[in-house]
Design an enzyme around this catalytic site. Structure first.
Site, PDB file in Angstrom:
ATOM      1  CE  LYS A 189      65.656  -3.067 -59.400  1.00 46.86           C
ATOM      2  NZ  LYS A 189      66.952  -3.183 -58.746  1.00 46.86           N
TER       3      LYS A 189
ATOM      4  CG  LEU B 118      67.766   1.861 -58.435  1.00 49.10           C
ATOM      5  CD1 LEU B 118      67.573   1.839 -59.945  1.00 49.10           C
ATOM      6  CD2 LEU B 118      67.592   0.470 -57.873  1.00 49.10           C
TER       7      LEU B 118
ATOM      8  NE  ARG C  59      63.013   0.879 -58.814  1.00 49.16           N
ATOM      9  CZ  ARG C  59      63.677   0.352 -57.784  1.00 49.16           C
ATOM     10  NH1 ARG C  59      64.469   1.125 -57.044  1.00 49.16           N
ATOM     11  NH2 ARG C  59      63.558  -0.918 -57.489  1.00 49.16           N
TER      12      ARG C  59
ATOM     13  CD  GLU D 130      73.303   2.702 -56.510  1.00 45.65           C
ATOM     14  OE1 GLU D 130      72.221   2.551 -55.914  1.00 45.65           O
ATOM     15  OE2 GLU D 130      73.389   2.793 -57.756  1.00 45.65           O
TER      16      GLU D 130
ATOM     17  CE1 TYR E 286      68.025  -4.736 -62.494  1.00 45.25           C
ATOM     18  CE2 TYR E 286      67.071  -6.130 -60.807  1.00 45.25           C
ATOM     19  CZ  TYR E 286      68.073  -5.271 -61.230  1.00 45.25           C
ATOM     20  OH  TYR E 286      69.085  -4.956 -60.378  1.00 45.25           O
TER      21      TYR E 286
ATOM     22  NE  ARG F 299      75.179  -7.906 -81.319  1.00 48.65           N
ATOM     23  CZ  ARG F 299      76.076  -7.034 -81.767  1.00 48.65           C
ATOM     24  NH1 ARG F 299      76.226  -6.843 -83.063  1.00 48.65           N
ATOM     25  NH2 ARG F 299      76.839  -6.369 -80.906  1.00 48.65           N
TER      26      ARG F 299
END
Ligand code: PDD
Length: 301
Positions: free
Chosen positions: A149, A207, A52, A182, A33, A100
């Protein structure tokens, strides 16, 4: 209020915006995301955010759902249809919908793309920055690819929830060596007693924050040197200033860590200066604007 959400080619009313239960984002957190700030009808640092996003997709071998100009078009439409002038736009891309299985679908299925936009009130964020925020520290519990991310955000949710329970608004993770990695949803910075501006160097433990990068550019434009060097909790507690950076906060002062005041307990001068100068340095692209170098690429919104 979010009224319309883009899901796989359609702009849907909020309550109709759904993905399948066998979407790999839902079942396996197999999705990435981005969150991009919308400021005064412009996207902030969209080029860096989309670069990114492309990297995150490539690290997980998920195909981009569309070209970059097409994605900018979808973001623009989503922002406009929700009448967002200031706020954020959220993009999520999952590997798609498939029965799945841990293995990637073979042949691959089309990725799922979701885009939503939400208004925020800039004066409220500015007010928080005037006061500064409280944070807590806690042991690092995340995986070893924090540089991607992904939507695998449960450790971040638990950390934020614990921070909230202690009347703080962010949590800083601390690695096995006692060094801060972070924040749960931000990068961590301090200014030490000798005036050195410090933030952890980029590797798989954090990140690569877009705001972090632009704050480094902002610091350079002000003649300030950023040292990419890790720091301990003790160094943070003893710092002259502390702050966090993220797309939704830009530069946000930290005035209390684990219940202990940082310096005088008010936002520091360097932090204020970086916050004030950030907008001058960040890229602002008008909503709907497509950079000319991308204009002639395949366009299939
Ligand atoms: N979070 N570190 C983590 C773990 C983050 O989740 C974020 C952003 C950042 C700052 O990155 P950037 O400057 O590119 O926003 C650092 C977003 C805002 C979120 O999850 O809502």
């Amino acid at each position: 209020m979010t009224r319309v959400i883009y899901v796989n080619g359609r702009y849907l009313p909020y309550h109709d915006a759904k993905v399948h239960v066998e979407d790999r984002g839902f079942q396996l957190a197999d999705a990435v995301y981005e969150v991009i700030e919308v400021s005064d009808n412009s996207l902030v640092d969209a080029t860096r955010h989309l670069t990114r996003l492309w990297r995150s997709l490539s690290e997980l071998s998920i195909s981009p759902p569309m070209s970059e100009p097409a994605l900018r078009h979808v973001m623009g439409q989503t922002i406009r249809r929700n009448r967002v002038r200031n706020g954020l736009v959220y993009l999520q891309v999952s590997r798609g919908e498939s029965p799945r299985d841990f293995l990637f679908p073979d042949p691959p299925v089309p990725p799922t793309l979701v885009c939503l936009a939400r208004a925020t009130i800039p004066a409220q964020v500015d007010q928080r920055a005037e006061t500064g925020i409280h944070i807590i520290t806690m042991p690092e519990t995340r995986w070893k690819r924090c540089d991607i991310k992904t939507v695998m955000l449960l450790p971040a949710c638990l950390a934020k929830q614990q921070a909230h329970a202690q009347s703080a608004s962010e949590a800083w993770f601390v690695d096995a060596e006692g060094l801060i990695t972070e924040g749960a949803s931000s990068n961590a910075w301090i200014v030490d007693r000798s005036g050195r501006l410090l933030t952890r160097p980029l590797d798989n433990t954090i990140l690569p924050g877009i705001t972090r990068r632009t704050v480094m550019d902002t610091a350079a434009s002000l003649g300030l040197v950023v040292e990419e060097s890790p720091f301990t909790v003790a160094e943070a507690l003893d710092a002259a200033e502390a702050f966090i950076t993220s797309a939704t906060n830009t530069v946000m002062p930290v005035i209390m860590i684990d219940g202990q005041r940082i310096s005088s307990g008010t936002p520091g001068p360097l932090c204020r200066q970086l916050r004030r100068s950030f907008a001058r340095v960040a890229e602002h692209s008008p909503v709907g604007y497509v950079p000319s170098k991308l204009e002639n690429q395949a366009f299939a919104p």
